[in-house]
Design a protein around this motif. Structure first.
Motif, PDB file in Angstrom:
ATOM      1  N   MET A   1       0.703  -1.651  -0.380  1.00 37.11           N
ATOM      2  CA  MET A   1      -0.042   0.261  -0.287  1.00 37.11           C
ATOM      3  C   MET A   1       1.040   1.280  -0.407  1.00 37.11           C
ATOM      4  O   MET A   1       1.257   1.795   1.093  1.00 37.11           O
ATOM      5  N   LYS A   2       0.597   2.169  -1.399  1.00 31.23           N
ATOM      6  CA  LYS A   2       1.630   3.152  -0.942  1.00 31.23           C
ATOM      7  C   LYS A   2       0.689   4.601  -0.141  1.00 31.23           C
ATOM      8  O   LYS A   2      -0.621   4.469  -0.444  1.00 31.23           O
ATOM      9  N   VAL A   3       1.982   5.131   0.091  1.00 27.56           N
ATOM     10  CA  VAL A   3       0.831   6.139   1.721  1.00 27.56           C
ATOM     11  C   VAL A   3       1.511   7.618   0.586  1.00 27.56           C
ATOM     12  O   VAL A   3       2.988   7.438   0.639  1.00 27.56           O
ATOM     13  N   ASP A   4       0.644   8.394   0.520  1.00 29.41           N
ATOM     14  CA  ASP A   4       1.716   9.450  -0.264  1.00 29.41           C
ATOM     15  C   ASP A   4       0.941  11.098   0.350  1.00 29.41           C
ATOM     16  O   ASP A   4      -0.410  11.060  -0.046  1.00 29.41           O
ATOM     17  N   ASN A   5       1.059  10.946   1.689  1.00 26.85           N
ATOM     18  CA  ASN A   5       0.784  12.762   2.378  1.00 26.85           C
ATOM     19  C   ASN A   5       2.047  13.806   1.714  1.00 26.85           C
ATOM     20  O   ASN A   5       3.175  14.277   2.142  1.00 26.85           O
ATOM     21  N   ARG A   6       1.055  14.238   1.147  1.00 23.27           N
ATOM     22  CA  ARG A   6       1.333  16.073   1.186  1.00 23.27           C
ATOM     23  C   ARG A   6       1.503  16.840   2.110  1.00 23.27           C
ATOM     24  O   ARG A   6       1.904  18.753   1.584  1.00 23.27           O
ATOM     25  N   ARG A   7       0.271  16.587   2.749  1.00 20.23           N
ATOM     26  CA  ARG A   7       0.316  17.529   4.191  1.00 20.23           C
ATOM     27  C   ARG A   7       1.769  18.112   4.401  1.00 20.23           C
ATOM     28  O   ARG A   7       3.186  17.677   4.764  1.00 20.23           O
ATOM     29  N   PRO A   8       2.046  20.028   4.403  1.00 16.18           N
ATOM     30  CA  PRO A   8       3.222  20.403   4.681  1.00 16.18           C
ATOM     31  C   PRO A   8       3.570  20.325   6.505  1.00 16.18           C
ATOM     32  O   PRO A   8       4.191  20.381   6.601  1.00 16.18           O
TER      33      PRO A   8
ATOM     34  N   GLY B   1      -5.976  -0.519  18.765  1.00 18.77           N
ATOM     35  CA  GLY B   1      -5.352  -0.185  18.050  1.00 18.77           C
ATOM     36  C   GLY B   1      -4.657  -0.032  17.530  1.00 18.77           C
ATOM     37  O   GLY B   1      -3.813  -0.107  18.395  1.00 18.77           O
ATOM     38  N   LEU B   2      -4.160  -0.509  16.129  1.00 20.43           N
ATOM     39  CA  LEU B   2      -2.992   0.076  15.123  1.00 20.43           C
ATOM     40  C   LEU B   2      -2.983   0.989  14.716  1.00 20.43           C
ATOM     41  O   LEU B   2      -4.185   1.136  14.105  1.00 20.43           O
ATOM     42  N   SER B   3      -2.356   1.577  14.017  1.00 17.41           N
ATOM     43  CA  SER B   3      -2.396   2.845  12.726  1.00 17.41           C
ATOM     44  C   SER B   3      -1.448   2.727  12.617  1.00 17.41           C
ATOM     45  O   SER B   3      -0.167   2.603  12.651  1.00 17.41           O
ATOM     46  N   LEU B   4      -1.022   3.200  11.196  1.00 14.76           N
ATOM     47  CA  LEU B   4      -0.262   2.666  10.435  1.00 14.76           C
ATOM     48  C   LEU B   4       0.173   5.040   9.300  1.00 14.76           C
ATOM     49  O   LEU B   4      -1.047   5.138   8.871  1.00 14.76           O
ATOM     50  N   GLY B   5       1.262   4.904   9.345  1.00  9.07           N
ATOM     51  CA  GLY B   5       0.994   6.267   9.082  1.00  9.07           C
ATOM     52  C   GLY B   5       2.797   6.343   8.478  1.00  9.07           C
ATOM     53  O   GLY B   5       3.276   6.213   8.885  1.00  9.07           O
ATOM     54  N   VAL B   6       2.287   7.969   7.797  1.00  9.10           N
ATOM     55  CA  VAL B   6       3.514   8.434   7.296  1.00  9.10           C
ATOM     56  C   VAL B   6       2.960  10.196   8.134  1.00  9.10           C
ATOM     57  O   VAL B   6       2.329  10.277   8.080  1.00  9.10           O
ATOM     58  N   GLY B   7       4.383  10.805   8.037  1.00 13.96           N
ATOM     59  CA  GLY B   7       5.090  11.706   8.654  1.00 13.96           C
ATOM     60  C   GLY B   7       4.163  13.194   7.854  1.00 13.96           C
ATOM     61  O   GLY B   7       4.761  12.501   5.974  1.00 13.96           O
ATOM     62  N   PRO B   8       4.837  14.479   8.200  1.00 14.46           N
ATOM     63  CA  PRO B   8       4.205  15.488   7.143  1.00 14.46           C
ATOM     64  C   PRO B   8       5.345  15.323   5.444  1.00 14.46           C
ATOM     65  O   PRO B   8       6.679  15.215   5.849  1.00 14.46           O
ATOM     66  N   GLN B   9       4.566  15.772   3.844  1.00 17.51           N
ATOM     67  CA  GLN B   9       5.626  15.731   2.779  1.00 17.51           C
ATOM     68  C   GLN B   9       6.381  14.523   3.042  1.00 17.51           C
ATOM     69  O   GLN B   9       7.202  14.018   2.207  1.00 17.51           O
ATOM     70  N   SER B  10       5.608  13.201   3.426  1.00 20.84           N
ATOM     71  CA  SER B  10       6.605  11.774   3.685  1.00 20.84           C
ATOM     72  C   SER B  10       5.654  10.689   2.242  1.00 20.84           C
ATOM     73  O   SER B  10       4.386  10.948   2.470  1.00 20.84           O
TER      74      SER B  10
END
Lengths: 118, 282
Positions: free
Chosen positions: B128-135, B254-263
């Motif tokens: 699963m590709k996660v693309d986060n553009r939030r600054p 609960g688990l969560s997966l995530g990426v940081g800002p602009q990651s």
């Protein structure tokens, strides 16, 4: 003097097996009701024995009933109910055999002694 | 598998096998009747009396629920056997809960874009590709898992960590439903590992930053893992222990997966498994 009646058309006396009351007629000897109920009783007894797991006695009872059917068939060759009765007894024997085998399958998987089937 | 049989297996060796064999035999001899066996006996014309007699001798290996009773009644054309079996002892074999609670390769999830349009999740064969553009904000995907209360290991395999600035990937755990409080392990593209907790919306670092080597960072994929035993959490990166810490509160499921800002990152696999009690820590 000719009577106009052929002797061949008269009822023919037949020998009736000992112990069985028969009626002589044109169609032959009619099997007494007691014989039928005796077979039914043997069939029911065999089924009860099988139901309680006494498969050896059940098969012995069924075999005795079959022997009796043979005797009756010889004595009353025109009796229409006997073939059906024979089939019922044979089917009961097969059912009892199958049930016994099924029990033994369970017992064998537990290393227990099998029950005798006949 | 029964525990006793398992004990025989894990000890191994000819001597132990010899010791275990009689036990296995005894177990087989006293095995309760399964529902399949009962139905098979029925199908072959064994009377209700005989089946009940065998059930009394060996017990039955199933609960006589309404649906089971109905199945038996249908076959019998009466309730005789079901009634008789109600008097039999019940030995339902121990069903061990599965050790694997989650095994997710993200191949079948649907594509999703956050409401602000700045975070996109695209499942696919490679993960699963996660693309986060939030600054300034991260992008988190919650993932519920049952099974806390047992020693638990969570493994996250990821790849292609990057971003416009410092790429960050985050594994969150211990979150309760309806709360954003959780513990997190984060890794940056620079190899920093941060262990922290968010309580009442405020983040707090629980351990000094740790680092993974450049060689490890260059691997095609990496694995982040935590082992949770009660309140104690061990952290591993690529199989190597990085840190251990005590949770700040009881850990939810609960688990969560995530990426940081602009990651950006590709999540390849998420596995959560129970740990053997024997391997549980002190």
């Amino acid at each position: 003097m000719a009577s106009g009646l052929s002797t061949a058309a008269l009822p023919v006396p037949m020998t009736v097996p000992a112990g069985i009351a028969g009626i002589a007629g044109i169609a032959g000897v009619i099997m007494p009701f007691e014989a039928t109920s005796e077979l039914r009783e043997q069939l029911a007894q065999g089924n009860i024995k099988a139901q309680f797991g006494d498969y050896v006695v059940a098969q012995r009872t069924f075999r005795a009933a079959l022997d009796r059917v043979e005797q009756l068939s010889a004595a009353y060759p025109n009796e229409q109910t006997l073939p059906a009765t024979r089939r019922s007894i044979e089917q009961a024997m097969q059912r009892a055999r199958r049930a016994c085998d099924a029990e033994n399958t369970v017992l064998r998987s537990r290393s227990a002694a099998p029950v005798p089937c006949d | 598998m029964r525990l006793s049989a398992m004990r025989c297996r894990i000890r191994g060796g000819a001597l132990v096998a010899a010791l275990c064999a009689p036990h296995a035999l005894l177990e087989a001899q006293s095995a309760p009747l399964t529902l399949a066996e009962v139905l098979d006996l029925q199908r072959n014309g064994v009377s209700a009396f005989q089946i009940a007699r065998m059930a009394q001798q060996y017990c039955i290996a199933f609960a006589l629920s309404d649906s089971v009773a109905r199945a038996i009644e249908v076959r019998m054309g009466g309730a005789t056997l079901a009634d008789r079996l109600r008097g039999a002892c019940v030995k339902v074999p121990e069903v061990r809960a599965p050790d694997i609670l989650v095994d997710e390769d993200f191949a079948t999830l649907t594509r999703h874009v956050a409401g602000d349009g700045l975070c996109a999740v695209a499942p696919g064969p490679g993960g699963m590709k996660v693309d986060n553009r939030r600054p300034y904000e991260g992008c988190t995907i919650p993932y519920p898992v049952e099974g806390y209360g047992h020693p638990l290991r969570i493994e996250l395999t990821f790849a292609e960590l990057g971003g416009a600035g410092v790429g960050v990937i985050v594994l969150g755990f211990g979150r309760d439903t309806g709360s954003s409080d959780q513990h997190t392990i984060a890794i940056t593209t620079g190899g920093d590992v941060e262990i922290g907790a968010t309580m009442d919306g405020r983040f707090r670092r629980l351990r000094p930053l740790a680092r993974v080597s450049a060689r490890e960072r260059g691997a095609p994929s990496s694995e982040l893992a935590v082992e949770i035993r009660g309140e104690v959490v061990d952290v591993f990166v690529n199989g190597r222990p990085i840190a251990a810490f005590e949770a700040q509160q009881s850990l939810g499921p609960g688990l969560s997966l995530g990426v940081g800002p602009q990651s950006t990152a590709r999540f390849r696999r998420l596995v959560a498994r129970r740990l053997d009690v024997a391997s549980a820590g002190p």
